[in-house]
Design an enzyme around this catalytic site. Structure first.
Site, mmCIF file in Angstrom:
data_model
loop_
_atom_site.group_PDB
_atom_site.id
_atom_site.type_symbol
_atom_site.label_atom_id
_atom_site.label_comp_id
_atom_site.label_asym_id
_atom_site.label_seq_id
_atom_site.Cartn_x
_atom_site.Cartn_y
_atom_site.Cartn_z
ATOM 1 N N SER A 24 -44.919 33.244 -8.962
ATOM 2 C CA SER A 24 -44.613 32.714 -7.636
ATOM 3 C C SER A 24 -43.509 31.899 -7.888
ATOM 4 O O SER A 24 -42.904 31.309 -6.927
ATOM 5 C CB SER A 24 -45.933 31.910 -7.102
ATOM 6 O OG SER A 24 -46.259 31.018 -8.060
ATOM 7 N N THR A 156 -38.698 30.994 40.616
ATOM 8 C CA THR A 156 -39.903 31.638 40.268
ATOM 9 C C THR A 156 -40.116 33.047 39.942
ATOM 10 O O THR A 156 -39.104 33.566 41.132
ATOM 11 C CB THR A 156 -41.141 31.106 41.031
ATOM 12 O OG1 THR A 156 -41.124 31.615 42.197
ATOM 13 C CG2 THR A 156 -41.405 29.574 40.927
ATOM 14 N N HIS A 157 -40.600 33.721 39.142
ATOM 15 C CA HIS A 157 -40.408 35.076 38.992
ATOM 16 C C HIS A 157 -38.731 35.565 39.017
ATOM 17 O O HIS A 157 -38.481 36.580 39.452
ATOM 18 C CB HIS A 157 -40.889 35.833 40.412
ATOM 19 C CG HIS A 157 -42.196 35.381 40.770
ATOM 20 N ND1 HIS A 157 -43.451 36.162 40.277
ATOM 21 C CD2 HIS A 157 -42.787 34.469 41.331
ATOM 22 C CE1 HIS A 157 -44.577 35.576 40.627
ATOM 23 N NE2 HIS A 157 -44.081 34.455 41.421
ATOM 24 N N SER A 278 -16.978 40.573 20.092
ATOM 25 C CA SER A 278 -17.503 41.836 20.009
ATOM 26 C C SER A 278 -16.200 42.587 19.185
ATOM 27 O O SER A 278 -15.063 42.264 19.316
ATOM 28 C CB SER A 278 -17.555 42.557 21.361
ATOM 29 O OG SER A 278 -17.455 43.942 21.121
ATOM 30 N N LYS A 284 -15.253 40.263 25.316
ATOM 31 C CA LYS A 284 -16.625 39.584 25.208
ATOM 32 C C LYS A 284 -16.740 38.499 24.478
ATOM 33 O O LYS A 284 -16.008 38.223 23.651
ATOM 34 C CB LYS A 284 -17.571 40.689 24.350
ATOM 35 C CG LYS A 284 -17.877 41.941 24.943
ATOM 36 C CD LYS A 284 -18.430 41.747 26.134
ATOM 37 C CE LYS A 284 -19.909 41.572 25.909
ATOM 38 N NZ LYS A 284 -20.788 42.588 25.341
ATOM 39 N N ASN A 286 -20.075 36.408 23.311
ATOM 40 C CA ASN A 286 -21.462 36.782 23.237
ATOM 41 C C ASN A 286 -22.547 35.442 22.976
ATOM 42 O O ASN A 286 -21.872 34.785 21.814
ATOM 43 C CB ASN A 286 -21.772 37.880 22.608
ATOM 44 C CG ASN A 286 -21.274 39.357 22.866
ATOM 45 O OD1 ASN A 286 -21.410 39.411 24.020
ATOM 46 N ND2 ASN A 286 -20.798 39.858 21.896
ATOM 47 N N GLU A 291 -29.164 33.846 21.273
ATOM 48 C CA GLU A 291 -30.038 35.223 21.004
ATOM 49 C C GLU A 291 -30.684 35.252 19.605
ATOM 50 O O GLU A 291 -31.935 35.652 19.570
ATOM 51 C CB GLU A 291 -29.206 36.386 21.052
ATOM 52 C CG GLU A 291 -28.636 36.786 22.433
ATOM 53 C CD GLU A 291 -27.525 37.759 22.214
ATOM 54 O OE1 GLU A 291 -27.698 39.033 22.411
ATOM 55 O OE2 GLU A 291 -26.027 37.341 21.911
ATOM 56 N N TYR A 318 -60.868 28.311 -4.733
ATOM 57 C CA TYR A 318 -59.488 29.203 -4.766
ATOM 58 C C TYR A 318 -59.316 30.498 -4.974
ATOM 59 O O TYR A 318 -60.351 30.981 -5.746
ATOM 60 C CB TYR A 318 -58.664 28.404 -5.719
ATOM 61 C CG TYR A 318 -57.473 29.068 -6.106
ATOM 62 C CD1 TYR A 318 -56.115 28.663 -5.263
ATOM 63 C CD2 TYR A 318 -57.094 29.970 -6.965
ATOM 64 C CE1 TYR A 318 -55.029 29.158 -5.398
ATOM 65 C CE2 TYR A 318 -55.787 30.633 -7.187
ATOM 66 C CZ TYR A 318 -54.640 30.142 -6.156
ATOM 67 O OH TYR A 318 -53.531 30.773 -6.204
HETATM 68 N N1 ARG Z 1 -49.458 29.725 -8.059
HETATM 69 C C1 ARG Z 1 -50.467 29.454 -7.546
HETATM 70 C C2 ARG Z 1 -50.658 29.543 -6.222
HETATM 71 O O1 ARG Z 1 -49.499 29.231 -5.391
HETATM 72 C C3 ARG Z 1 -51.061 28.336 -8.111
HETATM 73 C C4 ARG Z 1 -52.606 28.115 -8.144
HETATM 74 C C5 ARG Z 1 -53.046 29.062 -9.458
HETATM 75 N N2 ARG Z 1 -54.588 28.795 -9.701
HETATM 76 C C6 ARG Z 1 -55.123 29.711 -10.401
HETATM 77 N N3 ARG Z 1 -56.314 29.427 -10.737
HETATM 78 N N4 ARG Z 1 -54.610 30.826 -10.826
HETATM 79 O O2 ARG Z 1 -51.682 29.726 -5.507
#
Ligand code: ARG
Length: 460
Positions: A24, A156-157, A278, A284, A286, A291, A318
Site C-alpha cells: 500500500s 421550477t421544472h 474547441s 466555441k 466551453n 462541466e 482488523y
Molecule cells: N497497510 C495496512 C492498511 O492500510 C496497515 C495495517 C496492516 N495490519 C496488518 N495486521 N497487516 O490497512
C-alpha cells in the site's frame, strides 16, 4: 532486500507478485506525516510510563523527524517488500537506532496505528476543506454586493416561475455550503477519539496511558472498545458522505451556470481563464471547468459507496480489506479540494449578462403569482384566484400580451373591487419588490440575509 518486521515465523520468501499485490506504500506514503506524529506521541507516552528511557524517547522522536524530512524531500526510497508507510518508517528507525528503534512498536499494532493515522489525516483534510468552503461562501457573498438590485428569473421544472433578487441565488449556495460545513464539524467531533492503545485487537497487558496519547494528538478521549477500534471506519463513511454532498452542491451549481452561459439562456459570461475552446469549431467557448466540477462529483459520490461496500461484510477487528479504504478516501479528498480550489475564482469572475436578462425579464409571466396574491388580498379564495389568473395568462398568451398590458376595465371584469393599485404588483420589478416573507427573494428579506451572511462570514 529489506527485512520484514513480521518475518520471524517465516522461512520462505514472499512471492514478488504477492508483494506487489499487497503493498500500500504506493498510496499510503501520504500518511507519513501523521504516522510520525502518532509515533512520536506513542514514544512520549512509552517514556512516561517507563517503557522507554528519556534518552531512548528523544532518540526516537528526533530520528522520526529526520526520516519524515527525507520522505517529504523525496530522498527516502520506498520498497514494495516493506508493504506500507508504517513498516517503512519503523524499518528506517531500526536501521538507524538498532535496539532503541525496535522498542517503538511496544504496546502498539499497525491496526491501531493505521486507524490513528487515518483519523489524523481526515481531521486535517476536513479542516482544509472547511476553509475552502468558507472561501467559496465568501465569494458568493462578495458577488452579492456587486449584483445588488439585479433581478433574475427563478425556475421550477426549469420553467420560468417567479422573479427574485440575484442575491437570493448566491445566498442559497451559502446556505448549502453552511450545512456542508456543519456536517463536517459533526463528523470531526464524532471521529475525535483516539484508537491508540487498542494494539492488535485486545489491548495490552503493558501499563500504557491512553489518555496521554489521546491528549497529545488532540483527541478528546481514548476510544472505548479495543475490538471495535480497528474495524471502525464509520468516520470515513461519514466524511466522504459529507464530501459527496459538497460535490452534489457544486455539481448543481455548475449545471446551473452551464445552462446560464448557453446562448439559449444568455444569463452569465465566464472569463477566458475558466473556459476552453474547441479543436474544430472556432467559435466555441466551453464551460469545461464547470462541466468537470459536475463530472468529478461522480467520483466523490462513488467513494462513499465504495467504502460502504468494503465495510459491510467485515467481522470485528482488523481485516486486510481495510487497506483499500485509503484509495477511496484520498480520491474523494483530492477531487473535492481540486473543485473547491477553482470554484471561488469562477464565482468571483463570472459576470451576469444584465441587458440580456433584463430584455427577457417580462417574458414568461413571472408576475402571475403576484397577481394571484393581489386577488387573495381582496378576499378571493386562493384556488379561485389561481384559476382566474390562469385564465388571464392563457388569454394574454394567445393575444401576445403581458399581464400588465391588460386594462383596468378588463381586470374589473374578473373582480369588481380591483382598482389602479393592481398595476403596483404587475411587471417583474413590482412582483419582486412586494416579496416580503422572511427568507424570500424580495429586496428587504434579501438585504437582511446578506447582512446576516456578511456578519457570519466575517465580511462586514
Ligand atoms: N497497510 C495496512 C492498511 O492500510 C496497515 C495495517 C496492516 N495490519 C496488518 N495486521 N497487516 O490497512
Amino acid at each position: 532486500m529489506a527485512e520484514k518486521p513480521w518475518g520471524g515465523r517465516f522461512d520462505g520468501e514472499t512471492d514478488p507478485r504477492v508483494e506487489a499485490f499487497t503493498e500500500s506504500i504506493s498510496f499510503d506514503h501520504r500518511l507519513a506525516a501523521v504516522d510520525v506524529r502518532g509515533s512520536q506521541a506513542h514514544a512520549r507516552m512509552l517514556a512516561s510510563v517507563g517503557l522507554l528511557t528519556e534518552n531512548e524517547r528523544d532518540a526516537i522522536v528526533d530520528q522520526l523527524d529526520v526520516i519524515l524530512s527525507e520522505i517529504t524531500s523525496g530522498q527516502f526510497a520506498f520498497h514494495v517488500e516493506l508493504e506500507d508507510v508504517h513498516m517503512h518508517i519503523e524499518s528506517a528507525l531500526i536501521e538507524r537506532l538498532g535496539d532503541i528503534g525496535r522498542k517503538l512498536h511496544t504496546a502498539r499494532s499497525r491496526n491501531d496505528q493505521v486507524s490513528t493515522d487515518l483519523k489524523l489525516y481526515v481531521r486535517d483534510s476536513l479542516d482544509t476543506i472547511d476553509g475552502l468552503l468558507l472561501e467559496l461562501q465568501r465569494a458568493f457573498v462578495s458577488r452579492s454586493e456587486t449584483d445588488l438590485g439585479v433581478i433574475l428569473p427563478a425556475y421550477t421544472h426549469l420553467q420560468r416561475a417567479q422573479p427574485v433578487q440575484a442575491i437570493q441565488y448566491w445566498l442559497a449556495y451559502c446556505e448549502k455550503f453552511a450545512r456542508d460545513r456543519g456536517r463536517l464539524a459533526d463528523c470531526r467531533q464524532r471521529l475525535n477519539v483516539s484508537p491508540l492503545g487498542a494494539a492488535a485487537l485486545a489491548g495490552t497487558s503493558l501499563p500504557i496511558d491512553r489518555e496521554q496519547t489521546a491528549n497529545d494528538l488532540g483527541f478528546d478521549a481514548p476510544a472505548g472498545n479495543s475490538l471495535d477500534i480497528s474495524s471502525d471506519r464509520d468516520f470515513l463513511v461519514e466524511f466522504t458522505s459529507a464530501l459527496a454532498l459538497v460535490a452534489i452542491h457544486l455539481s448543481g451549481w455548475a449545471e446551473e451556470w452551464i445552462l446560464w452561459c448557453s446562448t439559449e439562456f444568455d444569463m452569465i459570461s465566464l472569463p477566458d481563464a475558466y473556459t476552453t475552446g474547441s479543436s474544430i469549431m472556432p467559435q466555441k467557448r466551453n464551460p469545461d471547468v464547470l462541466e468537470l466540477i459536475r463530472g468529478k462529483s461522480a467520483r466523490v459520490i462513488a467513494a462513499t459507496n465504495q467504502l460502504m461496500v468494503l465495510l459491510k461484510g467485515l467481522p470485528l477487528a482488523y481485516n486486510r480489506d481495510l487497506q483499500e479504504d485509503k484509495i477511496a478516501v484520498f480520491d474523494a479528498i483530492d477531487t473535492t479540494v481540486a473543485c473547491l480550489e477553482l470554484a471561488p475564482a469562477i464565482v468571483n469572475t463570472a459576470r451576469l449578462n444584465i441587458d440580456s436578462i433584463a430584455d427577457r425579464l417580462e417574458d414568461g409571466f413571472l408576475d402571475a403569482t403576484a397577481l394571484m396574491e393581489y386577488l387573495i388580498r381582496l378576499q378571493v379564495p386562493m384556488r379561485t384566484a389561481h384559476e382566474t389568473v390562469g385564465r388571464l395568462v392563457a388569454r394574454c398568451e394567445s393575444d401576445g400580451l403581458k399581464l400588465a398590458d391588460l386594462t383596468l376595465e378588463q381586470f374589473q371584469e374578473i373582480h369588481a373591487s380591483i382598482d389602479e393599485s393592481i398595476f403596483d404588483v404587475l411587471g417583474t420589478t413590482n412582483a419582486v419588490a412586494i416579496l416580503s416573507s422572511q427568507g424570500s427573494g424580495g429586496p428587504d428579506p434579501v438585504s437582511h440575509s446578506l447582512a446576516h451572511w456578511q456578519q457570519t462570514l466575517g465580511l462586514d
